[in-house]
Write a protein that holds these residues in place. Structure first.
Motif, mmCIF file in Angstrom:
data_model
loop_
_atom_site.group_PDB
_atom_site.id
_atom_site.type_symbol
_atom_site.label_atom_id
_atom_site.label_comp_id
_atom_site.label_asym_id
_atom_site.label_seq_id
_atom_site.Cartn_x
_atom_site.Cartn_y
_atom_site.Cartn_z
ATOM 1 N N GLN A 77 0.823 -1.208 0.000
ATOM 2 C CA GLN A 77 0.000 0.000 0.000
ATOM 3 C C GLN A 77 0.856 1.257 0.000
ATOM 4 O OE1 GLN A 77 -3.755 -0.107 2.455
ATOM 5 N NE2 GLN A 77 -2.830 -2.004 3.196
ATOM 6 N N GLU B 142 -7.167 1.230 -8.245
ATOM 7 C CA GLU B 142 -7.924 1.226 -6.997
ATOM 8 C C GLU B 142 -8.446 -0.158 -6.610
ATOM 9 O OE1 GLU B 142 -8.582 3.258 -3.631
ATOM 10 O OE2 GLU B 142 -7.652 4.005 -5.470
ATOM 11 N N GLU C 27 -7.609 -1.820 -2.980
ATOM 12 C CA GLU C 27 -8.647 -2.257 -2.048
ATOM 13 C C GLU C 27 -8.466 -3.729 -1.678
ATOM 14 O OE1 GLU C 27 -12.321 -1.303 -3.934
ATOM 15 O OE2 GLU C 27 -12.071 0.872 -3.687
ATOM 16 N N ARG C 28 -8.041 -4.531 -2.629
ATOM 17 C CA ARG C 28 -7.796 -5.948 -2.355
ATOM 18 C C ARG C 28 -6.644 -6.112 -1.371
ATOM 19 N NH1 ARG C 28 -6.560 -10.826 -6.730
ATOM 20 N NH2 ARG C 28 -5.559 -12.215 -5.249
ATOM 21 N N ASN D 64 -5.556 -3.935 0.764
ATOM 22 C CA ASN D 64 -5.984 -3.416 2.061
ATOM 23 C C ASN D 64 -6.838 -4.446 2.801
ATOM 24 O OD1 ASN D 64 -6.327 -1.119 4.005
ATOM 25 N ND2 ASN D 64 -8.462 -1.323 3.388
ATOM 26 N N ALA D 65 -7.728 -5.111 2.069
ATOM 27 C CA ALA D 65 -8.563 -6.152 2.678
ATOM 28 C C ALA D 65 -7.711 -7.318 3.168
ATOM 29 C CB ALA D 65 -9.609 -6.630 1.679
#
Length: 204
Positions: free
Chosen positions: A108, A122, A126-127, A129-130
């Motif tokens: 990230q 994006e 997001e993946r 971060n998850a």
């Protein structure tokens, strides 16, 4: 012994802290893989931190491999990876999820700070971060309910790696992982950061 790399790398820092805990004397060479690329390449052409050089010239890369090598330099009772099978398995589980959280934090940071805004993707961010939050969730569950250090009745690599991973995340991505959401790992890290071996190797 020489440890090459910046302390803002959690991989370098976990090795440095481990060296202190093991009581092994070493020289830390704070060389950046970005700002001092050419200088680093003269030591290790792969330019990977951490790089470890033993007194006999043996050179190792990858923090986990370096730590395994260092553990063999001390008696079994002092090693940072527990010898007893059940405790060793638990330590491996903690290390694995902590290293995953580190990796996803690094990804990230690279995406937001190194990649041009117009090239950032994006859905991928997001993946990642998850995945990072999934690692923290499992790690917090593993840590919760354990009094004192995580295994073997003393500080081990599980404590070091988990604490370093959390501190790195909080420093590099402030506000991304709420300590209230992961209270067990946050408390473990806060406790570890007061130890002399951690204080001697500040992240910033």
């Amino acid at each position: 012994m020489q440890l090459i790399g910046m302390m803002d790398s959690p991989y370098v820092r976990r090795v440095a802290i481990s060296l202190h805990v093991l009581g092994l004397e070493f020289e830390h060479r704070s060389i950046s893989v970005f700002r001092q690329y050419d200088e680093f390449a003269q030591i290790n052409p792969v330019v990977k931190a951490p790089t470890f050089v033993d007194d006999d010239g043996t050179q190792l890369i990858d923090s986990t491999l370096i730590l395994d090598y260092l553990d063999r330099k001390v008696p079994a009772a002092r090693r940072l990876m527990p010898e007893e099978a059940q405790e060793r398995t638990f330590a491996l589980r903690v290390n694995g999820f902590a290293l995953a959280a580190m990796e996803k934090t690094v990804q990230q940071v690279y995406e937001r700070q190194l990649r041009p805004a117009e090239r950032q993707h994006e859905p991928w961010f997001e993946r990642v971060n998850a995945q990072m939050h999934a690692a923290w969730t499992v790690l917090d569950q593993l840590v919760a309910g354990r009094d004192g250090w995580l295994c073997a009745g003393r500080i081990t690599q599980a404590d070091i790696t988990a604490a370093v991973a959390w501190r790195f995340n909080q420093y590099m991505l402030p506000g991304c992982a709420d300590p209230a959401r992961y209270p067990a790992i946050a408390a473990l890290s806060a406790r570890a950061e007061t130890l002399p071996e951690f204080v001697a190797t500040p992240l910033d």
